[in-house]
Design a protein around this motif. Sequence first.
Motif, short mmCIF file in Angstrom:
data_model
loop_
_atom_site.label_atom_id
_atom_site.label_comp_id
_atom_site.label_asym_id
_atom_site.label_seq_id
_atom_site.Cartn_x
_atom_site.Cartn_y
_atom_site.Cartn_z
N THR A 132 0.81 -1.22 0.00
CA THR A 132 0.00 0.00 0.00
C THR A 132 0.84 1.27 0.00
OG1 THR A 132 -0.15 0.01 2.43
CG2 THR A 132 -1.83 -1.21 1.21
N GLU A 133 2.12 1.18 0.36
CA GLU A 133 2.99 2.36 0.41
C GLU A 133 3.75 2.59 -0.89
OE1 GLU A 133 5.59 1.87 3.68
OE2 GLU A 133 4.03 2.06 5.22
N ALA A 134 3.76 1.62 -1.78
CA ALA A 134 4.59 1.70 -2.99
C ALA A 134 3.85 2.39 -4.12
CB ALA A 134 5.01 0.30 -3.42
N GLY A 135 4.60 3.18 -4.91
CA GLY A 135 4.06 3.78 -6.12
C GLY A 135 4.30 2.90 -7.33
N VAL A 136 5.47 2.25 -7.35
CA VAL A 136 5.83 1.30 -8.41
C VAL A 136 6.14 -0.03 -7.74
CG1 VAL A 136 7.44 0.73 -10.26
CG2 VAL A 136 6.74 3.11 -9.91
N VAL A 137 5.48 -1.07 -8.21
CA VAL A 137 5.70 -2.42 -7.68
C VAL A 137 6.18 -3.30 -8.82
CG1 VAL A 137 4.67 -4.40 -6.51
CG2 VAL A 137 3.85 -2.09 -5.99
N GLN A 138 7.35 -3.90 -8.66
CA GLN A 138 7.83 -4.87 -9.64
C GLN A 138 7.63 -6.26 -9.07
OE1 GLN A 138 11.72 -4.21 -11.37
NE2 GLN A 138 12.04 -6.40 -11.68
N THR A 139 7.09 -7.15 -9.88
CA THR A 139 6.74 -8.47 -9.37
C THR A 139 7.07 -9.55 -10.37
OG1 THR A 139 4.91 -9.83 -8.53
CG2 THR A 139 4.38 -8.21 -10.22
N ARG A 140 7.32 -10.72 -9.84
CA ARG A 140 7.53 -11.91 -10.67
C ARG A 140 6.50 -12.95 -10.29
NH1 ARG A 140 11.18 -16.76 -11.12
NH2 ARG A 140 11.71 -16.57 -8.92
N HIS A 141 5.61 -13.25 -11.21
CA HIS A 141 4.67 -14.37 -11.12
C HIS A 141 3.57 -14.20 -10.09
CE1 HIS A 141 8.08 -17.18 -12.80
NE2 HIS A 141 7.84 -16.13 -13.55
N ARG A 142 3.33 -13.01 -9.57
CA ARG A 142 2.21 -12.80 -8.65
C ARG A 142 1.70 -11.37 -8.77
NH1 ARG A 142 0.09 -15.03 -4.40
NH2 ARG A 142 -1.59 -13.77 -5.24
#
Length: 362
Positions: A132-142
Amino acid sequence: MTDERTADDPVASTDGGTTVPTDSVDAVLDSLDGDGLSGYNYAYLDEHTKREVRRATLKAVAVPGHQVPYASRPMPLARGWGTGGIQASLSLLGPDETFKVVDQGADESVNAANIRRLAENTADVETTTDTTEAGVVQTRHRIPEEVLTDEQILVLQVPITDPLRKVDSSDAANRRRHAHKNYGKMWVHLYENVVEWGEINIASRYPTMVAERYLMDPSPIPRWDVPKLDDAENLYVFAAGREARIYAVPPHTDVEPLAFEDREFTVERFPDAACHACGSTDTYLVEVSEESESPQTTREEGGGEAADSSFETRYACNDSSFCEKRREDSDIPKDHHLDREGVDWGPGTPDNEEASSGGAGE
């Protein structure tokens, strides 16, 4: 004044003209104290590369689901480990941004920690493990369990960009199919899947139609996460470094998984299962095998007994960040950070109760 040092002297000159002692490893490391990554551009990539990635991203947003080529650059990790996602993230980050990295639901993996550290050192951004605090979220497989908002961007790492590669290895032929919206071979593939298994038994990379136009590979997310793509408030950016392609799903875009009228799309089900740590039953669960605290004993041929180390299989939330919050408050909803309730966000949320009781995956 001339430099009288010879090649045998234990010193060397860096590109910037600074003399660095080389008589020991400690001396070299001490000479680098405070320099950090000052020799790199902001956010590691050169400005031309970042502009190119941003232009490709804008085009991908304008044509949802369409694969946009770009010149993928070498990164300080092997291709296939998130180079496309890193390039997209670093191109989008700004000095006031907060960055989060997820690796198959975990924030503590080596890959996630290293990517966070790269962003911290080169872009001087704040990092967090709270979605909830992130502006950009990088994710792998979820896709995170907590609802994403219109102020967030989710960057997904993509190993294979084209869903049609399952049915035809020719990229040239598949591009023609996309141009003509000719997806007959994929429908045949799904039909054969039903004939063999009795249902569409695709565990990940489930083919989805974006804006009723392009067939898209949503990356290897589980089927549990596919409904979150539809009519979401946030922007999804899919980036593949090895294949040099970017595609996107803008906010409030129709995303529909392919299915038949008599074989509807279903998500993974976990009957009578709950997270052993927080007790959640409305999150994506994974099996965790742990050694039993009380090992069983077996009787040997000679009449004696021997300890048998057995393992116990339990379920746990795949999203470690949300699981930690649920351990503190078991009743916290997925939309707890919003000013409204009952947000549709995949299985287990109000508008998806029926989907959450769907078919099993592989």
